[in-house]
Design an enzyme around this catalytic site. Structure first.
Site, mmCIF file in Angstrom:
data_model
loop_
_atom_site.group_PDB
_atom_site.id
_atom_site.type_symbol
_atom_site.label_atom_id
_atom_site.label_comp_id
_atom_site.label_asym_id
_atom_site.label_seq_id
_atom_site.Cartn_x
_atom_site.Cartn_y
_atom_site.Cartn_z
ATOM 1 N N SER A 87 0.843 -1.201 0.000
ATOM 2 C CA SER A 87 0.000 0.000 0.000
ATOM 3 C C SER A 87 0.868 1.237 0.000
ATOM 4 O O SER A 87 2.089 1.176 0.143
ATOM 5 C CB SER A 87 -0.916 0.002 1.234
ATOM 6 O OG SER A 87 -0.167 0.296 2.400
ATOM 7 N N SER A 89 0.831 3.690 2.233
ATOM 8 C CA SER A 89 0.813 4.366 3.534
ATOM 9 C C SER A 89 2.173 4.900 3.957
ATOM 10 O O SER A 89 2.252 5.756 4.829
ATOM 11 C CB SER A 89 0.279 3.412 4.614
ATOM 12 O OG SER A 89 1.207 2.367 4.866
ATOM 13 N N LYS A 144 5.289 0.602 9.478
ATOM 14 C CA LYS A 144 5.066 2.000 9.835
ATOM 15 C C LYS A 144 6.341 2.544 10.463
ATOM 16 O O LYS A 144 7.278 1.815 10.740
ATOM 17 C CB LYS A 144 3.907 2.146 10.829
ATOM 18 C CG LYS A 144 2.595 1.503 10.400
ATOM 19 C CD LYS A 144 1.944 2.174 9.219
ATOM 20 C CE LYS A 144 0.659 1.465 8.810
ATOM 21 N NZ LYS A 144 0.104 2.014 7.554
ATOM 22 N N SER A 228 -2.989 6.703 5.909
ATOM 23 C CA SER A 228 -2.299 5.618 6.601
ATOM 24 C C SER A 228 -3.164 5.095 7.734
ATOM 25 O O SER A 228 -3.623 5.862 8.595
ATOM 26 C CB SER A 228 -0.953 6.121 7.164
ATOM 27 O OG SER A 228 -0.349 5.136 7.980
#
Length: 267
Positions: A87, A89, A144, A228
């Site tokens: 993705s 994010s 992250k 995100s």
């Protein structure tokens, strides 16, 4: 599908068959050969000897694959593991289709499948790009940036991140070249790590009152701040869910030809 579990099962099964052959089945085959040779005065021809000593196919495959599978298990579990970014994010740091390498011993060694840490090495630091098992669905891996350590107070208001009451420094660089004109590119200084983030001034995004990171947990956010799914929505990352620290992009593949021109360290 838990690939680690399948790999552990494959190593255990092939290893059990291999060692069963070494300790019991192979001596039995040699014993049968010796008995057959003792029963004849002319000796056995080569095809007969080969037939008596021939390994059954499960043993043959186990002997060939066991060391390979064992090496893959050790490397993947304790040294480095590859992942693909699914993705956006973490844009602009990581793009969809980037293949990354994750250091599996940076935050301590963990047993595969059960994930228990048996050797402490270091703890995540503010600014690290960390891979972890999603707390709400542990079979799914997330990536992250660590913004909050145990004991930190975290607040996010007006697209500004605050750590322990202080605003995190960020400076406008330019508009995001491949996105909408409203997508702005900033350089953020998070601890000792300088990295880029995206903010869209026209997107109100999430607002988060001050929270305190509990012991044994971490607060994470994506660098694409308005797009995100991170700790602002679902909470903290338990230490037991940590997989490792992402440290390099080794390939990019988005459906066309693989590209190695974007090989780089992750900051």
């Amino acid at each position: 599908m838990d690939f680690s579990l399948l790999l552990v099962i494959a190593v255990a099964l092939s290893g059990a068959i291999y060692f069963l052959d070494v300790l019991w089945l192979r001596p039995k085959r040699r014993e049968r050969l010796a008995t057959a040779e003792a029963a004849t005065t002319e000796g056995l021809d080569a095809p007969t000897r080969e037939k008596l000593l021939k390994e059954p196919w499960p043993i043959d495959y186990s002997r060939s694959f066991f060391p390979v599978l064992l090496i893959v298990l050790v490397v993947r579990s304790f040294i480095v593991e590859p992942f693909q970014i699914p993705s956006g994010s973490m844009k602009p740091t990581l793009e969809v289709g980037d293949f990354i390498l994750v250091n599996k011993f940076a935050y301590g060694l963990r047993l595969p499948v059960v994930h228990n840490r048996f050797l402490e090495v270091d703890d995540p630091e503010r600014g690290d790009v960390m891979v972890f098992r999603f707390p709400e669905e542990p079979a799914v891996n997330f990536i992250k940036r660590v913004v909050g350590l145990p004991g930190d107070s975290i607040r996010y208001e007006g697209k500004q991140l605050y750590v322990n009451g202080d605003p995190v420094s960020k400076a406008l660089i330019e508009e995001g070249p491949e996105l909408s004109p409203q997508q702005l590119l900033f350089e953020e200084q998070l601890g000792s790590v300088s990295h880029h983030i995206y903010n869209n001034p026209r997107d109100p995004g999430p607002q988060m009152r001050e929270v305190v990171v509990p012991d044994g947990h971490y607060f994470t956010m994506g660098d694409n701040r308005d797009h995100s799914n991170d700790s602002r929505y679902w909470g903290f990352v338990p230490e037991d869910n940590i997989v490792g620290r992402a440290f390099a992009v080794w390939m990019h593949w988005d459906g066309g030809l693989p590209s190695f021109t974007s090989v780089r360290r992750i900051e």
